[in-house]
Design a protein around this motif. Structure first.
Motif, mmCIF file in Angstrom:
data_model
loop_
_atom_site.group_PDB
_atom_site.id
_atom_site.type_symbol
_atom_site.label_atom_id
_atom_site.label_comp_id
_atom_site.label_asym_id
_atom_site.label_seq_id
_atom_site.Cartn_x
_atom_site.Cartn_y
_atom_site.Cartn_z
ATOM 1 N N GLY A 288 -21.481 33.349 1.307
ATOM 2 C CA GLY A 288 -22.876 32.971 1.121
ATOM 3 C C GLY A 288 -23.213 31.589 1.636
ATOM 4 N N ALA A 289 -22.261 30.943 2.315
ATOM 5 C CA ALA A 289 -22.500 29.616 2.885
ATOM 6 C C ALA A 289 -23.007 29.764 4.317
ATOM 7 C CB ALA A 289 -21.219 28.795 2.863
ATOM 8 N N PHE A 290 -23.842 28.824 4.737
ATOM 9 C CA PHE A 290 -24.382 28.874 6.093
ATOM 10 C C PHE A 290 -23.275 28.909 7.132
ATOM 11 C CE2 PHE A 290 -25.429 26.300 9.887
ATOM 12 C CZ PHE A 290 -26.270 27.221 10.511
ATOM 13 N N GLU A 291 -23.424 29.797 8.101
ATOM 14 C CA GLU A 291 -22.550 29.846 9.269
ATOM 15 C C GLU A 291 -23.404 30.233 10.463
ATOM 16 O OE1 GLU A 291 -18.348 31.829 10.769
ATOM 17 O OE2 GLU A 291 -18.733 31.501 8.639
ATOM 18 N N SER A 292 -23.314 29.475 11.515
ATOM 19 C CA SER A 292 -24.207 29.637 12.658
ATOM 20 C C SER A 292 -24.042 30.993 13.329
ATOM 21 C CB SER A 292 -23.952 28.524 13.676
ATOM 22 O OG SER A 292 -24.840 28.631 14.763
ATOM 23 N N GLY A 293 -25.161 31.610 13.634
ATOM 24 C CA GLY A 293 -25.179 32.897 14.318
ATOM 25 C C GLY A 293 -26.595 33.251 14.732
ATOM 26 N N GLY A 294 -26.758 34.439 15.270
ATOM 27 C CA GLY A 294 -28.069 34.879 15.728
ATOM 28 C C GLY A 294 -28.776 35.751 14.710
ATOM 29 N N ILE A 295 -30.100 35.678 14.708
ATOM 30 C CA ILE A 295 -30.939 36.473 13.808
ATOM 31 C C ILE A 295 -31.969 37.232 14.638
ATOM 32 C CG2 ILE A 295 -32.891 36.256 12.195
ATOM 33 C CD1 ILE A 295 -30.384 36.237 10.657
ATOM 34 N N ILE A 296 -32.181 38.498 14.299
ATOM 35 C CA ILE A 296 -33.227 39.299 14.934
ATOM 36 C C ILE A 296 -34.350 39.511 13.920
ATOM 37 C CG2 ILE A 296 -33.815 41.489 16.046
ATOM 38 C CD1 ILE A 296 -30.845 41.757 16.792
ATOM 39 N N VAL A 297 -35.551 39.102 14.283
ATOM 40 C CA VAL A 297 -36.727 39.306 13.428
ATOM 41 C C VAL A 297 -37.641 40.313 14.119
ATOM 42 C CG1 VAL A 297 -38.652 38.209 12.231
ATOM 43 C CG2 VAL A 297 -36.545 36.907 12.656
ATOM 44 N N THR A 298 -37.939 41.401 13.425
ATOM 45 C CA THR A 298 -38.809 42.454 13.965
ATOM 46 C C THR A 298 -40.060 42.535 13.107
ATOM 47 O OG1 THR A 298 -36.910 43.710 14.768
ATOM 48 C CG2 THR A 298 -38.994 44.898 14.561
ATOM 49 N N TYR A 299 -41.229 42.492 13.738
ATOM 50 C CA TYR A 299 -42.487 42.462 12.999
ATOM 51 C C TYR A 299 -43.417 43.539 13.560
ATOM 52 C CZ TYR A 299 -42.257 39.077 16.794
ATOM 53 O OH TYR A 299 -41.964 38.452 17.980
ATOM 54 N N THR A 300 -44.205 44.121 12.664
ATOM 55 C CA THR A 300 -45.008 45.291 13.011
ATOM 56 C C THR A 300 -46.428 45.147 12.491
ATOM 57 O OG1 THR A 300 -43.026 46.680 12.824
ATOM 58 C CG2 THR A 300 -45.151 47.818 12.847
ATOM 59 N N ASP A 301 -47.404 45.491 13.353
ATOM 60 C CA ASP A 301 -48.784 45.650 12.909
ATOM 61 C C ASP A 301 -49.324 46.915 13.554
ATOM 62 O OD1 ASP A 301 -49.408 45.016 15.533
ATOM 63 O OD2 ASP A 301 -50.549 43.205 15.062
ATOM 64 N N ALA A 302 -50.641 47.079 13.581
ATOM 65 C CA ALA A 302 -51.235 48.305 14.108
ATOM 66 C C ALA A 302 -50.943 48.513 15.584
ATOM 67 C CB ALA A 302 -52.745 48.291 13.869
ATOM 68 N N SER A 303 -50.602 47.448 16.304
ATOM 69 C CA SER A 303 -50.328 47.560 17.734
ATOM 70 C C SER A 303 -48.902 48.018 18.015
ATOM 71 C CB SER A 303 -50.574 46.216 18.426
ATOM 72 O OG SER A 303 -49.577 45.274 18.055
ATOM 73 N N GLY A 304 -48.039 48.009 16.992
ATOM 74 C CA GLY A 304 -46.651 48.412 17.171
ATOM 75 C C GLY A 304 -45.703 47.326 16.715
ATOM 76 N N ALA A 305 -44.419 47.471 17.072
ATOM 77 C CA ALA A 305 -43.380 46.543 16.644
ATOM 78 C C ALA A 305 -42.920 45.670 17.799
ATOM 79 C CB ALA A 305 -42.196 47.305 16.054
#
Length: 219
Positions: free
Chosen positions: A121-138
């Motif tokens: 549970g400690a911070f370790e550097s890496g990549g994050i994928i954020v996916t967001y969706t509205d009426a136009s799509g994701a």
């Protein structure tokens, strides 16, 4: 009046250097710029969330006046990252994603601190994928090595976001877990009626000036 004519024109034609455009979304890597583009933000710091045991998914929580549901892929469990004094929302399975949805209060903007942790549970550097969706799509954005203080936010131009998901990019030699802190929900800033009137008048004036500058045609 929240905007004046020049601000409205600038919104249409330009974006801050700390922002990006994804179809019907504007993304922000600066918390200050994000906060300037929204109104009535509410924050969930995940205070009191367990960092010593699993929490069943889904969960219902609030961020200020806004309500939301969070769930883990395949309805697996949550597990808090960080410390008891400063917990973050994370998963019990590294390869799972956390999805936020069922927003109440006309949420059109979502932001927060999105980063990766190790199995402790400690911070370790890496990549994050954020996916967001509205009426136009994701749409998706990959964050390269964000830290617990890094900020990412997204605003829907259509002013309603239906969901936002966060997952960790898995390196070959170890597992990393997605973590979320200071989840911020907000409404988008909507121009007031007199702003639209000023914008229309200004555009008409520009058109008239352009017509006056045209050289007369020979008869």
């Amino acid at each position: 009046m929240r905007w004046h004519y020049l601000s409205a024109v600038a919104l249409v034609g330009t974006l801050s250097i700390s922002t990006g455009v994804h179809a019907q979304f504007v993304t922000y890597n600066s918390q200050a710029t994000f906060l300037a583009a929204i109104m009535n933000p509410g924050v969930d710091t995940f205070a009191g969330f367990s960092t010593t045991g699993t929490t069943a998914s889904p969960i219902s929580r609030t961020a200020g006046v806004y309500g939301y549901t969070a769930f883990v892929t395949a309805r697996e469990d949550f597990f808090g990252a960080g410390t008891v004094g400063n917990p973050s929302l994370s998963t019990n399975n590294a390869t799972d994603a956390v999805t936020f949805s069922d927003f109440t209060g006309n949420v059109g903007a979502v932001g927060g601190n999105f980063f990766t942790t190790n199995v402790e549970g400690a911070f370790e550097s890496g990549g994050i994928i954020v996916t967001y969706t509205d009426a136009s799509g994701a749409r998706s954005t990959t964050l390269s090595a964000p830290t617990p203080s890094s900020f990412f936010g997204v605003v829907s131009i259509s002013r309603t976001i239906s969901s936002l998901s966060v997952s960790a990019v898995q390196p070959a030699e170890k597992f990393l877990f997605p973590a979320i802190d200071n989840l911020t929900l907000a409404r988008t800033i909507v121009p007031e009626p007199d702003t639209y009137a000023l914008l229309t008048t200004g555009l008409l004036g520009i058109g008239a000036a352009a017509r006056r500058r045209r050289p007369s045609q020979p008869r």
